[in-house]
Design an enzyme around this catalytic site. Sequence first.
Site, PDB file in Angstrom:
ATOM      1  N   CYS A 128      36.783  42.455  44.758  1.00 51.72           N
ATOM      2  CA  CYS A 128      35.310  42.230  45.282  1.00 51.72           C
ATOM      3  C   CYS A 128      35.292  42.614  46.735  1.00 51.72           C
ATOM      4  O   CYS A 128      35.458  43.854  47.029  1.00 51.72           O
ATOM      5  CB  CYS A 128      34.918  40.785  44.589  1.00 51.72           C
ATOM      6  SG  CYS A 128      33.037  40.602  44.839  1.00 51.72           S
TER       7      CYS A 128
ATOM      8  N   HIS B  64      36.467  39.772  39.308  1.00 49.86           N
ATOM      9  CA  HIS B  64      37.410  38.899  39.793  1.00 49.86           C
ATOM     10  C   HIS B  64      38.586  38.482  38.557  1.00 49.86           C
ATOM     11  O   HIS B  64      38.267  37.624  38.006  1.00 49.86           O
ATOM     12  CB  HIS B  64      36.580  37.440  40.204  1.00 49.86           C
ATOM     13  CG  HIS B  64      35.953  37.736  41.309  1.00 49.86           C
ATOM     14  ND1 HIS B  64      36.263  37.584  42.415  1.00 49.86           N
ATOM     15  CD2 HIS B  64      34.694  38.151  41.633  1.00 49.86           C
ATOM     16  CE1 HIS B  64      35.556  37.693  43.503  1.00 49.86           C
ATOM     17  NE2 HIS B  64      34.316  37.955  42.961  1.00 49.86           N
TER      18      HIS B  64
ATOM     19  N   GLU C  15      41.214  36.655  39.129  1.00 46.96           N
ATOM     20  CA  GLU C  15      41.677  35.220  39.260  1.00 46.96           C
ATOM     21  C   GLU C  15      40.687  34.402  38.537  1.00 46.96           C
ATOM     22  O   GLU C  15      41.099  33.165  38.352  1.00 46.96           O
ATOM     23  CB  GLU C  15      41.743  35.187  40.739  1.00 46.96           C
ATOM     24  CG  GLU C  15      40.250  34.674  41.793  1.00 46.96           C
ATOM     25  CD  GLU C  15      39.496  35.986  41.794  1.00 46.96           C
ATOM     26  OE1 GLU C  15      40.025  37.194  41.510  1.00 46.96           O
ATOM     27  OE2 GLU C  15      38.482  35.772  42.459  1.00 46.96           O
TER      28      GLU C  15
END
Lengths: 232, 82
Positions: A85, A202, A204
């Site tokens: 990002c 994202h 994660e």
Amino acid sequence: MRVAVVVFPGTNCEYDALHALSAVGAEAELAWHRETDLSGADGVVLPGGFAHGDYLRTGAIARFSPVMAEVERLADDGAPVLGICNGFQILCEAGLLPGVLLQNRGLRFICRPVDVRVESTGSILTRAATVGQTLRIPLNSYEGNYTAPAAEFSAIEAKHQVVLRYSDRAGVVDGSTNPNGSMGNAAGVANESGNVAGLMPHPERASERILGSRDGLVVFESFVASAIPAHV
Amino acid sequence: MRVRVTITRRDEIADPQGAAVERGLRDLGFGDVTGVRINRIIDLTVDDDDEAAVEAQVAEMCQKLLANPVMEDFAISVGTPA
């Protein structure tokens, strides 16, 4: 594998990145943006957030943080360098990746899970994935519209540097599966040698079942699998 | 010396803000309007009276930070000494 997760003023996804990296067996540590020595790291992650407030342009000021000289050195050495990002935006501003991230077409902040299709396994984002596989990962950005001058984008496509594209769950890539106007539905882009790469979604935030998806783990597995053997 | 830097997004690079403002203008009844682009002006002062030196210095600032060479052009206008 030892990984430095860089923290700029305004970064806000560093602990999520640490958590996901430790889930795939990496020894990850935070590194403040004024750090001038990352010699202990085999790879580096620039996590999401709003580095330096995103003033002027996203990533414009972050690229001059002292730590970026070390990020460039690692990139030149062939070590894996991953931008998520805001980290992707910083790598573009730093010239480590081609192109730029503009405001989303439609000027809407997008915060929802999207599907991305794996286009190539020749990058640190995708080495452990399979071509054609789709991943459901949250997108959370206002400036995620990947753009490059037309001739440069053709070259990026010709060299298979678009490694992830926005798609539907079945892997269909077209205008209707493009959330933000990115050229070629590009969601993840790598440099020519594949060791530097960034993506807007994202991974994660899709790294364990309780988060609703574990699809993002393969990005971190790819990253760890890309460590230069001599460094491991 | 006072300096004004005008940073413009290249024509071939999309400008979602400009496009949205253009739609707004049309909705207001300005049907003839096209080519709306949102650009950026940065004013700054450089403590130096040598116009050419100031311009060269500001050009370097633009190349390194103020503009993104991938998508933007810049124009520098050096004003009267502060």
